[in-house]
Design a protein around this motif. Structure first.
Motif, mmCIF file in Angstrom:
data_model
loop_
_atom_site.group_PDB
_atom_site.id
_atom_site.type_symbol
_atom_site.label_atom_id
_atom_site.label_comp_id
_atom_site.label_asym_id
_atom_site.label_seq_id
_atom_site.Cartn_x
_atom_site.Cartn_y
_atom_site.Cartn_z
ATOM 1 N N GLU A 1 0.846 -1.191 0.000
ATOM 2 C CA GLU A 1 0.000 0.000 0.000
ATOM 3 C C GLU A 1 0.884 1.244 0.000
ATOM 4 O OE1 GLU A 1 -3.239 0.274 -0.332
ATOM 5 O OE2 GLU A 1 -3.423 -1.906 -0.510
ATOM 6 N N PRO A 2 0.683 2.156 -0.947
ATOM 7 C CA PRO A 2 1.552 3.327 -1.027
ATOM 8 C C PRO A 2 1.298 4.337 0.091
ATOM 9 C CG PRO A 2 -0.192 3.452 -2.675
ATOM 10 C CD PRO A 2 -0.294 2.090 -2.047
ATOM 11 N N ASN A 3 2.377 4.983 0.501
ATOM 12 C CA ASN A 3 2.335 6.069 1.485
ATOM 13 C C ASN A 3 2.803 7.323 0.760
ATOM 14 O OD1 ASN A 3 3.004 7.984 3.476
ATOM 15 N ND2 ASN A 3 3.457 6.405 4.984
ATOM 16 N N THR A 4 1.864 8.145 0.314
ATOM 17 C CA THR A 4 2.226 9.305 -0.498
ATOM 18 C C THR A 4 2.956 10.376 0.302
ATOM 19 O OG1 THR A 4 -0.017 10.177 -0.158
ATOM 20 C CG2 THR A 4 0.394 8.971 -2.200
ATOM 21 N N ASP A 5 2.727 10.445 1.605
ATOM 22 C CA ASP A 5 3.470 11.408 2.425
ATOM 23 C C ASP A 5 4.952 11.051 2.438
ATOM 24 O OD1 ASP A 5 1.212 12.888 3.045
ATOM 25 O OD2 ASP A 5 0.798 11.767 4.893
ATOM 26 N N ASN A 6 5.223 9.786 2.617
ATOM 27 C CA ASN A 6 6.623 9.337 2.562
ATOM 28 C C ASN A 6 7.166 9.484 1.150
ATOM 29 O OD1 ASN A 6 8.973 8.076 3.807
ATOM 30 N ND2 ASN A 6 8.506 6.292 2.544
ATOM 31 N N GLY A 7 6.313 9.255 0.145
ATOM 32 C CA GLY A 7 6.728 9.415 -1.235
ATOM 33 C C GLY A 7 7.138 10.844 -1.544
ATOM 34 N N LYS A 8 6.406 11.804 -1.024
ATOM 35 C CA LYS A 8 6.745 13.221 -1.223
ATOM 36 C C LYS A 8 8.087 13.537 -0.594
ATOM 37 C CE LYS A 8 4.937 17.888 -0.442
ATOM 38 N NZ LYS A 8 3.788 18.679 0.079
ATOM 39 N N THR B 1 3.523 0.400 -12.125
ATOM 40 C CA THR B 1 4.387 0.412 -13.306
ATOM 41 C C THR B 1 5.530 1.386 -13.107
ATOM 42 O OG1 THR B 1 2.534 -0.153 -14.760
ATOM 43 C CG2 THR B 1 4.486 0.819 -15.799
ATOM 44 N N ALA B 2 5.211 2.598 -12.639
ATOM 45 C CA ALA B 2 6.252 3.588 -12.366
ATOM 46 C C ALA B 2 7.196 3.097 -11.274
ATOM 47 C CB ALA B 2 5.617 4.915 -11.963
ATOM 48 N N ALA B 3 6.649 2.426 -10.263
ATOM 49 C CA ALA B 3 7.476 1.909 -9.175
ATOM 50 C C ALA B 3 8.480 0.885 -9.683
ATOM 51 C CB ALA B 3 6.602 1.295 -8.091
ATOM 52 N N PHE C 1 4.496 11.040 -7.307
ATOM 53 C CA PHE C 1 4.720 11.858 -8.499
ATOM 54 C C PHE C 1 3.754 11.535 -9.639
ATOM 55 C CE2 PHE C 1 7.395 8.471 -10.343
ATOM 56 C CZ PHE C 1 7.110 8.603 -11.691
ATOM 57 N N THR C 2 3.239 10.314 -9.708
ATOM 58 C CA THR C 2 2.303 9.998 -10.798
ATOM 59 C C THR C 2 0.990 10.757 -10.647
ATOM 60 O OG1 THR C 2 1.494 8.025 -9.624
ATOM 61 C CG2 THR C 2 3.257 7.705 -11.239
ATOM 62 N N HIS C 3 0.690 11.203 -9.437
ATOM 63 C CA HIS C 3 -0.559 11.938 -9.220
ATOM 64 C C HIS C 3 -0.355 13.449 -9.149
ATOM 65 C CE1 HIS C 3 -1.818 7.841 -8.241
ATOM 66 N NE2 HIS C 3 -3.049 8.254 -8.485
ATOM 67 N N LEU C 4 0.843 13.900 -9.493
ATOM 68 C CA LEU C 4 1.049 15.331 -9.669
ATOM 69 C C LEU C 4 0.332 15.766 -10.946
ATOM 70 C CD1 LEU C 4 4.873 15.680 -8.822
ATOM 71 C CD2 LEU C 4 2.932 16.445 -7.416
ATOM 72 N N ALA D 1 -9.137 -4.325 -15.595
ATOM 73 C CA ALA D 1 -8.142 -3.281 -15.368
ATOM 74 C C ALA D 1 -7.384 -3.489 -14.057
ATOM 75 C CB ALA D 1 -8.809 -1.906 -15.349
ATOM 76 N N PRO D 2 -6.079 -3.229 -14.025
ATOM 77 C CA PRO D 2 -5.313 -3.279 -12.777
ATOM 78 C C PRO D 2 -5.815 -2.226 -11.793
ATOM 79 C CG PRO D 2 -3.856 -3.308 -14.683
ATOM 80 C CD PRO D 2 -5.227 -2.964 -15.186
ATOM 81 N N LYS D 3 -5.481 -2.419 -10.523
ATOM 82 C CA LYS D 3 -6.032 -1.546 -9.476
ATOM 83 C C LYS D 3 -5.457 -0.127 -9.511
ATOM 84 C CE LYS D 3 -2.801 -3.176 -5.881
ATOM 85 N NZ LYS D 3 -2.718 -3.814 -4.542
ATOM 86 N N ASP D 4 -4.316 0.080 -10.196
ATOM 87 C CA ASP D 4 -3.694 1.407 -10.195
ATOM 88 C C ASP D 4 -4.001 2.203 -11.454
ATOM 89 O OD1 ASP D 4 -2.230 -0.189 -11.879
ATOM 90 O OD2 ASP D 4 -0.270 0.491 -11.175
ATOM 91 N N VAL D 5 -4.979 1.752 -12.243
ATOM 92 C CA VAL D 5 -5.337 2.454 -13.475
ATOM 93 C C VAL D 5 -5.951 3.811 -13.151
ATOM 94 C CG1 VAL D 5 -6.943 2.409 -15.417
ATOM 95 C CG2 VAL D 5 -5.588 0.407 -14.887
ATOM 96 N N ARG D 6 -5.580 4.825 -13.930
ATOM 97 C CA ARG D 6 -6.135 6.179 -13.772
ATOM 98 C C ARG D 6 -7.450 6.273 -14.528
ATOM 99 N NH1 ARG D 6 -1.859 9.714 -12.571
ATOM 100 N NH2 ARG D 6 -3.457 11.315 -12.323
ATOM 101 N N ARG D 7 -8.464 6.764 -13.862
ATOM 102 C CA ARG D 7 -9.781 6.928 -14.483
ATOM 103 C C ARG D 7 -10.196 8.391 -14.497
ATOM 104 N NH1 ARG D 7 -10.713 2.614 -17.588
ATOM 105 N NH2 ARG D 7 -10.945 0.667 -16.422
#
Length: 328
Positions: free
Chosen positions: A219-226, A273-275, A302-305, A322-328
């Motif tokens: 599960e991604p942690n976007t705060d840590n990602g930033k 995919t980016a990961a 960064f993919t959601h910037l 569709a995979p779970k990380d697909v952008r809609r």
């Protein structure tokens, strides 16, 4: 058709062994007139034959099958039985019409933004993601791709040709327009990919295809990602992922966000995919230095910037897989 020198010498040895064996058996006799010394020599000969037969059996066990397309006298197949990725020497590009197409394809790959202004809507090149001029293992290399396509792709819900796959990148990663399928530039790109594939077995997926694997259950942690993006990525890609540029508009380091980057329908706009790309190749020159979790966290951030929006992406994965990380 490949030849296997070791197999040939083994076959000769085996034939020789059976010839020796036959001669030895023919020389045997139960006659009382046979001298004792002849008996000793006969026993020694039979023992030698048995030793040679055992050695031959060992050789036979290591001989490649006649239809084994991964076997090579040069030893350039990987331990997994797949051909390895390597960039051919550019001096081997032929000096003819085909060679001219290969050189044009290489130029498009490395200077896409400049060479294809009508088809590229950002300031990226194909080699922004397909590193090493499209021939680097685990950086989505093109080696042998023309022989693997056509293949079924779940995103399209149908079988795609290599030309359609290339156009998918132009419309998504390049945020631009598809090439004419019969155009000289499309033929040039396929020609370059085919040249990269020389001496590789037809239809065999090479070692290093795509990206490295990451755990998609994380599960991604976007705060840590930033935080990690600021520490490890901004020195090249900028605080907002905007990239760095030369005076002529070409990039020093490509944009990973904003109008000059890929749109949200690109594979690289998906977290896992980016990961996978980040894990194997980033920070630049320090591939595989991050954990799966760190790569996933950075990618999720960064993919959601802000970035361009792909039109009609709601039509992707028409079969509902569709995979779970697909952008809609």
């Amino acid at each position: 058709m490949k030849t296997f020198p070791r197999a040939k010498s083994s076959s000769f040895l085996i034939a020789t062994i059976f010839a020796i064996s036959a001669a030895s058996v023919t020389g045997c006799s139960d006659s009382n007139e046979v001298k004792a010394v002849d008996r000793v020599e006969e026993a020694a000969a039979i023992a030698r034959v048995k030793d040679l037969q055992a050695y031959a059996d060992t050789l036979k066990g290591s001989m490649p099958a006649a239809n084994d397309t991964t076997a090579s006298a040069g030893g350039d197949a990987t331990a997994a039985g797949k051909p390895s990725i390597k960039m051919p020497d550019e001096s081997t590009i032929p000096d003819d019409e085909y060679g001219a197409a290969v050189r044009r394809g290489l130029l498009i790959a490395t200077n896409t933004y400049k060479e294809m202004p009508d088809n590229v809507g950002n300031q990226l090149n194909c080699t922004s993601c397909h590193l090493g001029k499209g021939s680097e293992a685990y950086a989505a290399p093109w080696n042998n791709m023309p022989s693997i396509y056509p293949i079924y792709r779940t995103r399209a819900g149908r079988v795609n040709t290599i030309q359609e796959r290339i156009n998918g990148c132009f419309e998504r990663s390049m945020n631009g327009k598809a090439l004419d399928l019969a155009s000289d530039d499309m033929n040039a790109m396929v020609s370059y990919m085919s040249w990269l594939s020389q001496d590789m077995p037809f239809g065999v997926s090479p070692e290093g295809r795509g990206f490295v694997k990451v755990d998609k259950n994380l599960e991604p942690n976007t705060d840590n990602g930033k935080k990690l993006f600021a520490e490890k990525c901004t020195v090249c890609h900028g605080v907002e992922g905007e990239g760095q540029y030369n005076d002529d508009g070409t990039y020093i380091y490509p944009a990973v966000a904003g109008d000059k980057s890929f749109n949200d329908g690109a594979g690289m706009a998906r977290t896992y995919t980016a990961a996978a790309f980040i894990k194997g190749k980033m920070p630049f020159g320090q591939g595989n230095s991050l954990t799966d979790q760190e790569a996933v966290d950075i990618a999720a951030y960064f993919t959601h910037l802000p970035r361009p929006v792909k039109a009609n992406k709601d039509k992707d994965w028409p079969n509902g897989d569709a995979p779970k990380d697909v952008r809609r």
